[in-house]
Design a protein around this motif. Structure first.
Motif, mmCIF file in Angstrom:
data_model
loop_
_atom_site.group_PDB
_atom_site.id
_atom_site.type_symbol
_atom_site.label_atom_id
_atom_site.label_comp_id
_atom_site.label_asym_id
_atom_site.label_seq_id
_atom_site.Cartn_x
_atom_site.Cartn_y
_atom_site.Cartn_z
ATOM 1 N N ALA A 1 -1.621 -5.335 3.815
ATOM 2 C CA ALA A 1 -0.220 -4.966 3.580
ATOM 3 C C ALA A 1 -0.078 -3.992 2.412
ATOM 4 N N ASP B 1 -1.248 -0.687 3.662
ATOM 5 C CA ASP B 1 -0.355 -0.228 4.724
ATOM 6 C C ASP B 1 0.959 0.307 4.173
ATOM 7 N N HIS B 2 1.505 -0.356 3.147
ATOM 8 C CA HIS B 2 2.837 -0.003 2.646
ATOM 9 C C HIS B 2 2.812 0.849 1.388
ATOM 10 N N LEU B 3 1.783 0.693 0.569
ATOM 11 C CA LEU B 3 1.769 1.388 -0.724
ATOM 12 C C LEU B 3 0.507 2.196 -0.978
#
Length: 110
Positions: free
Chosen positions: A7, A10-12
């Protein structure tokens, strides 16, 4: 063996790659993996309580979903939120119950 957490990346990953690596590799890769000291289910309950108390709803939703994957039942999620309402705030419970209903929708009694 638990699924590798991605995550953070994936996001940052593009914005804050070091933070993303710490999230995925240290927090989830090392701390959450210490199941001999504390089960993933128990860690989920603790994390849900912390995020609930702070009113961090996007992260709370993600950890409610993770808690379900770690074996927290619909009834237990309802009890967690009910308990926390008295210590952390009634409006927070009102904001959290719809998430519980959505996440455990397939577990609802017919």
């Amino acid at each position: 063996m638990a699924e590798k957490q991605t995550a953070g990346r994936d996001h940052l990953g593009d914005l804050a790659p070091q933070f993303a690596a710490l999230n995925d590799d240290v927090l989830f890769g090392e701390v959450w993996a210490r199941e001999e000291q504390l089960s993933a289910r128990d860690r989920s309950m603790i994390t849900i309580a912390a995020l609930f108390s702070a009113g961090l709803y996007p992260q709370l939703r993600a950890h409610l979903e993770l808690g379900k994957a770690h074996g927290i039942t619909r009834e237990e999620a309802i009890e967690i939120v009910t308990q926390l309402a008295f210590y952390c705030g009634w409006p927070k419970a009102w904001s959290t119950f719809p998430m519980v209903a959505e996440i455990w929708d397939d577990d609802a009694e017919e």
